[in-house]
Enzyme design. Sequence first.
Site, PDB file in Angstrom:
ATOM      1  N   LYS A  64       0.785  -1.338  -0.065  1.00 22.62           N
ATOM      2  CA  LYS A  64      -0.240   0.103  -0.003  1.00 22.62           C
ATOM      3  C   LYS A  64       0.793   1.246  -0.045  1.00 22.62           C
ATOM      4  O   LYS A  64       0.712   2.117  -0.630  1.00 22.62           O
ATOM      5  CB  LYS A  64      -1.030  -0.084   1.126  1.00 22.62           C
ATOM      6  CG  LYS A  64      -1.956   0.996   1.229  1.00 22.62           C
ATOM      7  CD  LYS A  64      -2.959   0.488   2.205  1.00 22.62           C
ATOM      8  CE  LYS A  64      -4.197   1.362   2.363  1.00 22.62           C
ATOM      9  NZ  LYS A  64      -5.061   1.102   3.316  1.00 22.62           N
TER      10      LYS A  64
ATOM     11  N   GLY B 175      -5.446  -3.380   4.326  1.00 20.91           N
ATOM     12  CA  GLY B 175      -4.869  -4.623   3.737  1.00 20.91           C
ATOM     13  C   GLY B 175      -5.361  -5.890   3.814  1.00 20.91           C
ATOM     14  O   GLY B 175      -5.275  -6.542   2.918  1.00 20.91           O
TER      15      GLY B 175
ATOM     16  N   LYS C 175       8.051  -2.910  14.646  1.00 18.03           N
ATOM     17  CA  LYS C 175       8.747  -2.437  13.498  1.00 18.03           C
ATOM     18  C   LYS C 175       9.658  -1.370  13.925  1.00 18.03           C
ATOM     19  O   LYS C 175      10.763  -1.355  13.353  1.00 18.03           O
ATOM     20  CB  LYS C 175       7.557  -1.821  12.409  1.00 18.03           C
ATOM     21  CG  LYS C 175       6.544  -2.869  11.744  1.00 18.03           C
ATOM     22  CD  LYS C 175       5.904  -2.305  10.905  1.00 18.03           C
ATOM     23  CE  LYS C 175       4.823  -3.070  10.062  1.00 18.03           C
ATOM     24  NZ  LYS C 175       3.887  -2.429   9.046  1.00 18.03           N
TER      25      LYS C 175
END
Length: 504
Positions: free
Chosen positions: A179, A240, A468
């Site tokens: 995306k 997503g 992350k």
Amino acid sequence: MTVILNSAAPKQHNEFPQNTQVAVDIVLDTAYQGIDEAAWKKLFAKARKANVTGFIADMFAGKRLNASENRPVLHSALRNLSKTSVEIDGQDVMPAITEVWRRIEALCNKWIGITDVIHIGIGGSDFGPRLAIEALAHVPSIDSRLMRMHFLANIDTAELARILARAQPHSTRVIIVSKSFTTLETTMNAKAVVNWLKENNCSKAQISRALFAVTTNVAAAKEFGVEENNIYPFWDWVGGRYSVWSAVGLPIALQYGFDTFMDFLAGAHAMDLHFKNTELENNLPVLMALTLLHQQEQHDIKSFAVIPYADALDWFPRWLQQLDMESNGKGVNRDGQPVKFSSPVVFGSSGSNAQHSYFQLLHQGPEVIPIDFIAVRKAMSELPEAQAHHRILLSNCLAQAQALAHGKEADKPNDCYPGSRPSNLLLLPELNAFYLGALLALYEHRTTVLGVLWNINSFDQPGVELGKVLAKPIEKALASHANNIEASTEIDAVTAARINFLNT
């Protein structure tokens, strides 16, 4: 009493058992949930109090229900084959979606001589198309167009190496799905595949023609080397995990043909219309959500299993894990208050393999774990043994549900089955692109209804970001090869010790 919801329900079956409802030819049997009429009334009252009906109407109307990200929730528009207007802030999104369909069909018609497609994406960019490709491969006589479809998600190079060992570089095409076009695993894997093409003497022009992208970040895709004509749009109002209906589902069309992809969308669209237009008492996604809510309230369940008695759907539980736990695995509600209930842990695999794995726990463990059994009436092969094998498969499915519901008394405690283990049975007439689309849409809407009942925003996923962020300084420390890393605000003492061990 039997309730038939869809005028297209199978005409050869005029009578259904009690506790069943039917939509888009899919039968839902809740007989083993142990929910009596009084309990159902209370559950429907809770659904009305939560304004499930209003939420459904607002979702299809394009209202910004994803409040944390100020976005509409309109993945249903991606499969709106009626092409009726769907507006966001007064602008109809259907012309742009229709244009993507046109481009996908055109690409299918001109892709000739391609031996391999490498689809690079992770999470929602991977699970949906991978599930569809795996499931439809089992449809008897389906045309796979003589291409091998490879899915590359993991940053572990073992998956990359396995794919590159099989693919033929000069007749390979690469689809990069991200995306943002910044997902680390996806961009690193894409760079590795491009390097492989270069090492196999593909020219710059050949590589450029071989690359395709599905993204909202057109500029980043072009900078990477993807030609603008090979970039397919993505929209921020599509999460997503709900994106397989967009150009993210391009592998389905390329592998099995554009008509198959449209059949997939048609099944989902049919379930959308049922969900949108059917009262709560007969609405399959609502009924499925309420059965799980009931078991949470009665048994404080922590886990939920989905067991498809179809090898073609072996990937379905993994797809559902992301859908349920990323959507509804939240600690606070829309008002920022702690939740009483959110998504249970989702697990499962295809029956009857699952019976020889963890059904011991389901039958005799102390925890009550509700189950969705999914079965298909029609055998999934044309082998001479197909009917005999399929009868055994279905008998196993029905027997397990019965055993879990009723249990067994015995003199020896070890031989006792407590019973009262709840389950649903979902019965598909057959497994093809249409019913696969309907099945996925059914569970998408069930997940949405659960979010409404729990007052949870099902359409964001803030919890995936922390890891992350923390991975960046750790990767930098590992790249330094130093074995004297000290604890800091970014790396705690335990992780520092582990880095030092790995760097030794």
